[in-house]
Design a protein around this motif. Structure first.
Motif, PDB file in Angstrom:
ATOM      1  N   GLY A 272     -13.281 -28.169 -40.266  1.00  0.00           N
ATOM      2  CA  GLY A 272     -13.692 -29.567 -40.107  1.00  0.00           C
ATOM      3  C   GLY A 272     -14.960 -29.771 -39.287  1.00  0.00           C
ATOM      4  O   GLY A 272     -15.147 -30.825 -38.706  1.00  0.00           O
ATOM      5  N   GLY A 273     -15.817 -28.748 -39.192  1.00  0.00           N
ATOM      6  CA  GLY A 273     -17.021 -28.888 -38.379  1.00  0.00           C
ATOM      7  C   GLY A 273     -16.732 -28.794 -36.891  1.00  0.00           C
ATOM      8  O   GLY A 273     -17.523 -29.251 -36.077  1.00  0.00           O
ATOM      9  N   GLY A 274     -15.586 -28.187 -36.538  1.00  0.00           N
ATOM     10  CA  GLY A 274     -15.246 -28.008 -35.112  1.00  0.00           C
ATOM     11  C   GLY A 274     -13.829 -28.432 -34.790  1.00  0.00           C
ATOM     12  O   GLY A 274     -13.392 -28.324 -33.651  1.00  0.00           O
ATOM     13  N   GLY A 275     -13.098 -28.908 -35.735  1.00  0.00           N
ATOM     14  CA  GLY A 275     -11.704 -29.309 -35.538  1.00  0.00           C
ATOM     15  C   GLY A 275     -11.367 -30.397 -36.535  1.00  0.00           C
ATOM     16  O   GLY A 275     -12.270 -30.887 -37.221  1.00  0.00           O
ATOM     17  N   PRO A 276     -10.130 -30.785 -36.672  1.00  0.00           N
ATOM     18  CA  PRO A 276      -8.961 -30.358 -35.921  1.00  0.00           C
ATOM     19  C   PRO A 276      -8.441 -28.988 -36.343  1.00  0.00           C
ATOM     20  O   PRO A 276      -8.532 -28.606 -37.491  1.00  0.00           O
ATOM     21  CB  PRO A 276      -7.922 -31.426 -36.288  1.00  0.00           C
ATOM     22  N   GLY A 277      -7.909 -28.288 -35.359  1.00  0.00           N
ATOM     23  CA  GLY A 277      -7.205 -27.055 -35.624  1.00  0.00           C
ATOM     24  C   GLY A 277      -5.747 -27.256 -35.293  1.00  0.00           C
ATOM     25  O   GLY A 277      -5.247 -28.385 -35.242  1.00  0.00           O
ATOM     26  N   ALA A 278      -5.055 -26.137 -35.094  1.00  0.00           N
ATOM     27  CA  ALA A 278      -3.699 -26.179 -34.548  1.00  0.00           C
ATOM     28  C   ALA A 278      -3.456 -24.814 -33.928  1.00  0.00           C
ATOM     29  O   ALA A 278      -3.898 -23.809 -34.475  1.00  0.00           O
ATOM     30  CB  ALA A 278      -2.653 -26.488 -35.608  1.00  0.00           C
ATOM     31  N   GLY A 279      -2.801 -24.791 -32.776  1.00  0.00           N
ATOM     32  CA  GLY A 279      -2.607 -23.533 -32.044  1.00  0.00           C
ATOM     33  C   GLY A 279      -1.170 -23.292 -31.652  1.00  0.00           C
ATOM     34  O   GLY A 279      -0.869 -23.166 -30.464  1.00  0.00           O
ATOM     35  N   PRO A 280      -0.251 -23.230 -32.636  1.00  0.00           N
ATOM     36  CA  PRO A 280       1.167 -23.028 -32.317  1.00  0.00           C
ATOM     37  C   PRO A 280       1.385 -21.784 -31.457  1.00  0.00           C
ATOM     38  O   PRO A 280       0.594 -20.841 -31.512  1.00  0.00           O
ATOM     39  CB  PRO A 280       1.836 -22.818 -33.676  1.00  0.00           C
ATOM     40  N   VAL A 281       2.460 -21.822 -30.718  1.00  0.00           N
ATOM     41  CA  VAL A 281       2.814 -20.716 -29.841  1.00  0.00           C
ATOM     42  C   VAL A 281       4.156 -20.145 -30.279  1.00  0.00           C
ATOM     43  O   VAL A 281       5.084 -20.902 -30.577  1.00  0.00           O
ATOM     44  CB  VAL A 281       2.886 -21.236 -28.389  1.00  0.00           C
ATOM     45  N   ALA A 282       4.247 -18.823 -30.331  1.00  0.00           N
ATOM     46  CA  ALA A 282       5.527 -18.168 -30.612  1.00  0.00           C
ATOM     47  C   ALA A 282       5.854 -17.267 -29.436  1.00  0.00           C
ATOM     48  O   ALA A 282       4.949 -16.729 -28.789  1.00  0.00           O
ATOM     49  CB  ALA A 282       5.438 -17.356 -31.898  1.00  0.00           C
ATOM     50  N   CYS A 283       7.129 -17.124 -29.124  1.00  0.00           N
ATOM     51  CA  CYS A 283       7.488 -16.370 -27.923  1.00  0.00           C
ATOM     52  C   CYS A 283       8.935 -15.903 -27.955  1.00  0.00           C
ATOM     53  O   CYS A 283       9.678 -16.199 -28.893  1.00  0.00           O
ATOM     54  CB  CYS A 283       7.242 -17.236 -26.684  1.00  0.00           C
ATOM     55  N   THR A 284       9.311 -15.219 -26.898  1.00  0.00           N
ATOM     56  CA  THR A 284      10.687 -14.728 -26.755  1.00  0.00           C
ATOM     57  C   THR A 284      11.624 -15.904 -26.440  1.00  0.00           C
ATOM     58  O   THR A 284      11.177 -16.984 -26.043  1.00  0.00           O
ATOM     59  CB  THR A 284      10.774 -13.756 -25.571  1.00  0.00           C
ATOM     60  N   ALA A 285      12.915 -15.662 -26.589  1.00  0.00           N
ATOM     61  CA  ALA A 285      13.895 -16.712 -26.310  1.00  0.00           C
ATOM     62  C   ALA A 285      13.846 -17.133 -24.843  1.00  0.00           C
ATOM     63  O   ALA A 285      14.024 -18.310 -24.520  1.00  0.00           O
ATOM     64  CB  ALA A 285      15.294 -16.216 -26.676  1.00  0.00           C
ATOM     65  N   GLU A 286      13.553 -16.172 -23.945  1.00  0.00           N
ATOM     66  CA  GLU A 286      13.498 -16.507 -22.505  1.00  0.00           C
ATOM     67  C   GLU A 286      12.431 -17.559 -22.233  1.00  0.00           C
ATOM     68  O   GLU A 286      12.605 -18.450 -21.413  1.00  0.00           O
ATOM     69  CB  GLU A 286      13.158 -15.270 -21.651  1.00  0.00           C
ATOM     70  N   LEU A 287      11.294 -17.430 -22.929  1.00  0.00           N
ATOM     71  CA  LEU A 287      10.204 -18.373 -22.705  1.00  0.00           C
ATOM     72  C   LEU A 287      10.397 -19.666 -23.497  1.00  0.00           C
ATOM     73  O   LEU A 287       9.959 -20.738 -23.067  1.00  0.00           O
ATOM     74  CB  LEU A 287       8.864 -17.728 -23.073  1.00  0.00           C
ATOM     75  N   ALA A 288      11.063 -19.549 -24.651  1.00  0.00           N
ATOM     76  CA  ALA A 288      11.195 -20.725 -25.531  1.00  0.00           C
ATOM     77  C   ALA A 288      11.972 -21.860 -24.874  1.00  0.00           C
ATOM     78  O   ALA A 288      11.825 -23.015 -25.256  1.00  0.00           O
ATOM     79  CB  ALA A 288      11.848 -20.321 -26.851  1.00  0.00           C
ATOM     80  N   GLN A 289      12.787 -21.533 -23.876  1.00  0.00           N
ATOM     81  CA  GLN A 289      13.567 -22.594 -23.229  1.00  0.00           C
ATOM     82  C   GLN A 289      12.683 -23.584 -22.469  1.00  0.00           C
ATOM     83  O   GLN A 289      13.151 -24.634 -22.048  1.00  0.00           O
ATOM     84  CB  GLN A 289      14.615 -21.998 -22.301  1.00  0.00           C
ATOM     85  N   PHE A 290      11.390 -23.233 -22.306  1.00  0.00           N
ATOM     86  CA  PHE A 290      10.489 -24.131 -21.559  1.00  0.00           C
ATOM     87  C   PHE A 290       9.506 -24.867 -22.474  1.00  0.00           C
ATOM     88  O   PHE A 290       8.539 -25.454 -22.002  1.00  0.00           O
ATOM     89  CB  PHE A 290       9.712 -23.319 -20.513  1.00  0.00           C
ATOM     90  N   PHE A 291       9.731 -24.810 -23.776  1.00  0.00           N
ATOM     91  CA  PHE A 291       8.791 -25.390 -24.747  1.00  0.00           C
ATOM     92  C   PHE A 291       8.424 -26.834 -24.406  1.00  0.00           C
ATOM     93  O   PHE A 291       9.242 -27.593 -23.887  1.00  0.00           O
ATOM     94  CB  PHE A 291       9.394 -25.376 -26.152  1.00  0.00           C
ATOM     95  N   PRO A 292       7.189 -27.224 -24.781  1.00  0.00           N
ATOM     96  CA  PRO A 292       6.807 -28.625 -24.575  1.00  0.00           C
ATOM     97  C   PRO A 292       7.655 -29.544 -25.455  1.00  0.00           C
ATOM     98  O   PRO A 292       8.156 -29.144 -26.497  1.00  0.00           O
ATOM     99  CB  PRO A 292       5.337 -28.662 -24.986  1.00  0.00           C
ATOM    100  N   ASP A 293       7.768 -30.751 -25.002  1.00  0.00           N
ATOM    101  CA  ASP A 293       8.534 -31.794 -25.663  1.00  0.00           C
ATOM    102  C   ASP A 293       7.672 -32.418 -26.754  1.00  0.00           C
ATOM    103  O   ASP A 293       6.526 -32.759 -26.480  1.00  0.00           O
ATOM    104  CB  ASP A 293       8.874 -32.839 -24.585  1.00  0.00           C
ATOM    105  N   PRO A 294       8.134 -32.637 -27.970  1.00  0.00           N
ATOM    106  CA  PRO A 294       9.454 -32.303 -28.502  1.00  0.00           C
ATOM    107  C   PRO A 294       9.430 -31.033 -29.369  1.00  0.00           C
ATOM    108  O   PRO A 294       8.366 -30.555 -29.742  1.00  0.00           O
ATOM    109  CB  PRO A 294       9.736 -33.513 -29.396  1.00  0.00           C
ATOM    110  N   VAL A 295      10.621 -30.528 -29.686  1.00  0.00           N
ATOM    111  CA  VAL A 295      10.758 -29.470 -30.693  1.00  0.00           C
ATOM    112  C   VAL A 295      11.675 -29.999 -31.797  1.00  0.00           C
ATOM    113  O   VAL A 295      12.419 -30.954 -31.590  1.00  0.00           O
ATOM    114  CB  VAL A 295      11.351 -28.180 -30.107  1.00  0.00           C
ATOM    115  N   VAL A 296      11.601 -29.377 -32.966  1.00  0.00           N
ATOM    116  CA  VAL A 296      12.478 -29.775 -34.066  1.00  0.00           C
ATOM    117  C   VAL A 296      13.721 -28.892 -34.035  1.00  0.00           C
ATOM    118  O   VAL A 296      13.613 -27.674 -33.897  1.00  0.00           O
ATOM    119  CB  VAL A 296      11.773 -29.600 -35.429  1.00  0.00           C
ATOM    120  N   ILE A 297      14.886 -29.515 -34.134  1.00  0.00           N
ATOM    121  CA  ILE A 297      16.122 -28.730 -34.212  1.00  0.00           C
ATOM    122  C   ILE A 297      16.881 -29.110 -35.479  1.00  0.00           C
ATOM    123  O   ILE A 297      16.685 -30.192 -36.034  1.00  0.00           O
ATOM    124  CB  ILE A 297      17.034 -28.970 -32.981  1.00  0.00           C
TER     125      ILE A 297
END
Lengths: 483, 450, 127
Positions: A272-297
């Motif tokens: 898009g000439g500089g954005g928008p992008g998206a930068g999802p994060v993947a991690c271990t279960a130990e770290l996932a408990q601190f995910f930013p609000d909201p997540v889909v369940i």
């Protein structure tokens, strides 16, 4: 070209609204009312189109030709996905509708989280970060939250190699951490001994791009991630170069605890000439408990909801994320499947190595001890001796109808040119680019002025960046609006 | 091999020969064998374009909220978008280009964003603007960090009438032991309690962050807030709604030092929350302290006017850990959408959008207050486009009842009372739709009640 | 070939320091460093007064680079070159005279005498 403001003439309109169908009886108190006009242009729809179409013709873009910007993964952006993201049911939905009324979007997001977990070898994914840099911030916040939860809040050092992207140190500062540099060794990889020396009781994280910014896979990755774990820190993978690993290897298997993905690089969503992008994060279960609000369940009855993790570190954007971008990445993975993703990486590697082989006679290639991954770094040192800088060669490539590679990065290579062809270029395109590079290398020998004067075949000639800073003009001065 | 990859067996043969390897496994040799995947990833089978089209139509169909009559706002708004906006966005020249690092072949993006910066500066009444942030909320957070850098003070006061999602983002970005965030409560009429603000401000405050109009749609006089913070050598950050600005005194005029906001209302679909765009404008003397990319005008070797990325030493790729922000990719295409939208609407059209939002929201507000038992939450404070009313029945009951008429009634705000709803009226809503809203509410209130 | 005047002392971070007598020392950026940076467009002095060795005194910006400059020894800033705010390019035009950055006062002359000589600095930058 004239600005849109210079095209303005009083009374012209470019759009129309229905006539106000209620009484115009309300008014704003005088002390809260605007003084005077805004200064927006007055132009017709036709003038608007002509202005922006004329502007557009001054841009280079992937649909025009090869865009070998290293670490940026400028691959082809499938047209169909643009239509999909614009389906009225997807683009026309308000982010705060009751969850059952956004079931389609939420089910895409839930599946996309699962896809990213599978691709990275992790146990949880958050799609919220709007770009890679925000993904990095998210990753470090996850790490900090986790460390605090186990009584290790004092850890505030982030280790990173001297070849790191600029976002890595900038993000570490944003996350209130101190940056500790780690040396690269003679192979262009992280020096494990230096890492061992610097990892310690204050280590929060080790941030590493893998393959690194020289286009080399860190062959001692197991040793590196173990050193950090043994010191009590966590490993963050900058996923900027994930195009080299799809279906081939996974950060989650190599001792990383968290990574981000750049969907606008690896997953074919447009830049898009500089954005928008998206930068999802993947991690271990130990770290996932601190995910930013909201997540889909997913609920027991199979429906989907938004939810806030009990230990969430907070929120990065007002709403769920760059959903319109996420739709396209989902479409990409659905279109390619597992075998298709692996082919992406295989072809990216073959293309990069072929191009490297074609150029190695003409340019210096530091750390060239075998195959590269999806990109490689040339040095313009040989040409610099003739008085022609890498910047000049980059500009000359524009005259040949190509975009330039990433230049002067990574910082550990002099006069660097970082080239990433991506898998969507064919052999003919690679050959044409190689011929252009070889031709420029000969011009450096024979007619260097052609290179130092470049570009000459572009809409404007080389621009004066010193003037831009010294005579700072970043908005159209208001007094020019009236003609 | 997928339709996006051009090379085939005959090409590979030639390429492997040139590289000097037998095949792909030789190129993977630097990845330790134990980490090389032996099996395919576990992903669903790939689909063709036609199948994917059908699959996506299925997802879109399950988004039943998309075709409702939308009175929902609270940070994302259902405004009219002229068709020409998307025609420009779909130009490959714009959407398949990268960040304009090579200015000579990026003048299209660069000039368009320069025009964007100019429009943002004019709307907000400021002298400088950057090339965009991720969204309004993250722009507000970055503005707070900027104010702390400029003033070397570590406390921010945020308005209690700030969008709570934005407040969460600000708190997340500023989550450090040495930073302090305090909230200024609002009075019964919804305006800020400046006597409490005057106490909180003591001892070094970097900035006050106030939303204009507030989360509840209220238009508050910024001048006294500006005077208060300036007296204490801090900055006023205004989170402004751009659609309100053609009618309202500009934040710059009222004394703001930094103005941020959400640009979704200007030509960008709601798209379940993104991609949107945050704008940031500032006083000229603060331009060098702004985060993010900035486009500047200059000239080329032949003295032609041209545009470049400027003040780059503020940015992460040069200043690294000392950069003003870590932001790299921004929302450039959305900035283009804003620019095209504002060009199409123009001076009079954008003012008319603003005026219609204002008049229509007042019409609905007035009609709702005529229903027995319905009251305004913040009486006598002027509002723009959205307002909070209290129903004599629970707001959830209103919400569900109106849904039967295909109406998204608004956002229940239970914190302000069980019957409180935040209702938004854009220029897209018709008298007919609003009358239906009123009729349905009257019926529910008559039928149910408490 | 760089201009490295004799009689001045030099730091590893490419500042020159001149003994003005009375415990006052003038500091600036070397010819070599300004040449590497290109045209300097901005100088910032955040207003530090008391200095410890290695403290960041301020920063210099060119178009594509930015460098901080540091305290060569403990001391106190007693003057800054305010002309640079309007004309930062003085550092390029005249790095050893009109382009000076700050004057530092200290009671301890050992900090100064421990800095590099012109010959040592010349060797340090590989000339």
């Amino acid at each position: 070209m004239k600005t849109i403001f210079e095209m303005s003439s009083p009374g012209r309109i470019g759009s129309s609204l229905p006539i106000l169908d209620v009484p115009a009886s309300a008014s704003i108190p005088a002390n809260l009312s605007r003084n005077g006009e805004v200064g927006l242009p007055e132009v017709t729809e036709g003038q608007v189109m002509r202005h922006f179409v004329n502007l557009s013709t001054m841009n280079y873009h992937v649909d025009k030709g090869m865009y070998p910007l290293g670490s940026c993964t400028m691959k082809y952006n499938p047209k169909h996905f643009e239509n999909l993201a614009r389906l009225p049911g997807l683009s026309g939905i308000h982010p705060l509708v009751p969850e059952d009324m956004a079931a389609g979007t939420l089910s895409i997001m839930y599946k996309l989280e699962e896809f990213f977990c599978e691709i990275t070898g992790f146990e949880g994914a958050s799609l919220q970060p709007a770009a890679g840099a925000q993904g990095e911030f998210c990753g470090l916040m996850l790490i900090k939250s986790y460390l605090e939860s186990i009584g290790e809040k004092h850890r505030n050092e982030v280790l990173m190699p001297d070849s790191a992207h600029g976002t890595n140190p900038a993000t570490s500062t944003l996350a209130d951490c101190v940056i500790i540099g780690v040396k690269s060794n003679e192979f262009g990889e992280v020096d494990p001994d230096d890492l061992r020396e610097k990892a310690g009781p204050n280590t929060a994280a080790f941030m590493l791009t893998n393959p690194n910014t020289l286009g080399l896979f860190e062959s001692r990755i197991e040793e590196l991630t173990s050193i950090v774990h043994e010191a009590g820190g966590l490993n963050y993978m900058d996923g900027a170069n994930m195009n080299a690993l799809l279906g081939v290897a996974r950060p989650g298997d190599m001792g990383f605890d968290v990574c981000h993905l750049n969907l606008h690089k690896t997953f074919a969503t447009p830049h898009g000439g500089g954005g928008p992008g998206a930068g999802p994060v993947a991690c271990t279960a130990e770290l996932a408990q601190f995910f930013p609000d909201p997540v889909v369940i997913q609920n027991e009855d199979g429906s989907y909801s938004l939810s806030k993790k009990q230990n969430s570190f907070g929120r990065l954007l007002a709403f769920y994320g760059n959903t319109g971008v996420l739709y396209k990445a989902f479409a990409y993975i659905r279109t390619l499947g597992a075998a298709g993703l692996r082919e992406v990486t295989e072809n990216a590697l073959i293309n990069a190595n072929y191009l490297k082989a074609r150029l190695e006679e003409y340019f210096d290639i530091p750390f060239n001890n075998g195959p590269c991954m999806h990109e490689f770094v040339l040095s313009g040192d040989r040409q610099a001796e003739k008085g022609v800088k890498t910047l000049d060669m980059a500009k000359r490539l524009l005259d040949y109808g190509f975009h330039a590679p990433t230049v002067y990065f990574p910082l550990i290579v002099h006069e660097a040119m970082m080239i990433e062809p991506t898998e969507t270029e064919g052999l003919e395109d690679l050959d044409a680019f190689a011929e252009a590079m070889i031709s420029i290398s000969k011009e450096v020998e024979e007619k260097p002025y052609l290179v130092t004067d470049a570009p000459v075949n572009t809409p404007v000639l080389r621009l004066n960046e010193v003037q831009a800073v010294k005579e700072l003009c970043i908005v159209e001065p208001p007094d020019e609006e009236e003609q | 091999m997928s339709r996006f990859i051009p090379n085939r067996a005959e090409h590979f043969e030639k390429m492997f020969r040139a590289i000097g390897v037998e095949g792909i496994s030789d190129l993977l040799q630097s990845i330790p064998l134990k980490y090389q995947l032996k099996e395919d990833l576990d992903l669903p089978d790939p689909v063709s374009e036609l199948e994917l089209q059908r699959e996506f139509e299925g997802y879109a169909g399950r988004n039943t909220g998309a075709d409702k009559i939308c009175f929902l706002g609270a940070g994302a708004y259902d405004h009219f978008i002229p068709a020409a906006v998307d025609h420009v966005l779909l130009r490959s020249e714009f959407y398949t280009a990268y960040t304009p690092y090579q200015a000579e072949v990026s003048q299209g993006t660069l000039q368009a964003v320069f025009e964007y910066q100019s429009m943002i500066a004019r709307l907000t009444g400021m002298e400088a603007a950057n090339a965009s942030m991720y969204d309004g909320a993250s722009a507000a957070a970055e503005a707070c960090l900027m104010a702390m850098r400029v003033t070397r003070k570590q406390r921010i006061l945020i308005a209690g009438s700030l969008n709570p999602r934005w407040a969460d983002v600000v708190r997340t970005y500023l989550k450090r032991d040495d930073f302090e965030i305090n909230e200024i409560p609002f009075l019964e009429d919804g305006t800020l309690d400046l006597s409490i603000a005057a106490k909180l401000i003591e001892g070094g405050t970097a900035a006050i962050l106030v939303q204009y109009p507030s989360y509840f749609g209220l238009i508050e006089d910024l001048q006294p807030i500006a005077d208060l913070i300036h007296e204490h050598k801090g900055l006023l950050i205004v989170a402004a709604d751009p659609v309100a600005l053609p009618l309202l005194r500009s934040p710059g005029d009222a004394g703001a030092d930094i103005v941020v906001g959400e640009g979704q209302s200007m030509g960008i679909p709601m798209s379940y929350g993104g991609p949107y765009i945050g704008f940031m404008a500032a006083r000229k003397k603060l331009a060098r302290k702004m985060p993010g990319r900035i486009i500047g005008r200059t000239s080329d070797r032949a003295d032609q006017v041209g545009y470049v990325l400027t003040l780059q030493t503020r940015e992460q790729h040069i200043r690294r850990e000392k950069a003003t922000s870590n932001i790299c990719s921004n929302q450039a295409l959305m900035a283009l959408a804003n620019t095209v939208y504002l060009s199409l609407m123009g001076e009079s059209g954008f003012r008319e959008v603003s005026n219609q939002c204002f008049q229509k929201s007042h019409y609905l507000h007035q009609k709702l207050l005529e229903i027995p038992g319905v009251s305004s939450v913040f009486t006598d404070t002027p509002f723009f486009r959205e307002f909070a009313v209290s129903f004599p029945v629970s707001s959830l009951e209103i919400h569900d009842g109106l849904m039967e008429e295909g109406i998204l009634a608004g956002l229940p705000i239970v914190e302000l009372g069980e019957g409180v709803m935040l209702i938004t009226v854009t220029e897209k809503r018709t008298k007919e739709e609003m009358d239906l809203y009123v009729k349905s509410v009257s019926e529910i209130c008559r039928g149910g009640g408490r | 070939m760089s201009n490295i005047p004799e009689g001045l002392r030099y730091t590893d971070s490419h500042e020159w320091v001149k003994d003005l007598g009375n415990g006052e020392y003038m500091m600036g950026l070397t010819y070599y460093a300004q040449d590497q940076m290109g045209e300097i467009v901005m100088v910032e002095f955040p207003g530090l007064e008391e200095l410890s060795t290695g403290d960041t005194i301020g920063s210099l910006e060119a178009v594509k680079t930015a460098e901080d400059f540091y305290a060569p020894f403990d001391g106190k800033i007693i003057r800054v070159n305010v002309d640079l705010e309007d004309e930062p390019a003085l550092i390029n035009e005249d790095p050893y005279e009109k382009g000076w950055l700050v004057v530092i006062a200290t009671d301890d002359p050992s900090g100064f005498s421990n800095l590099k000589s012109a010959a040592a600095y010349s060797e340090f930058i590989g000339e």
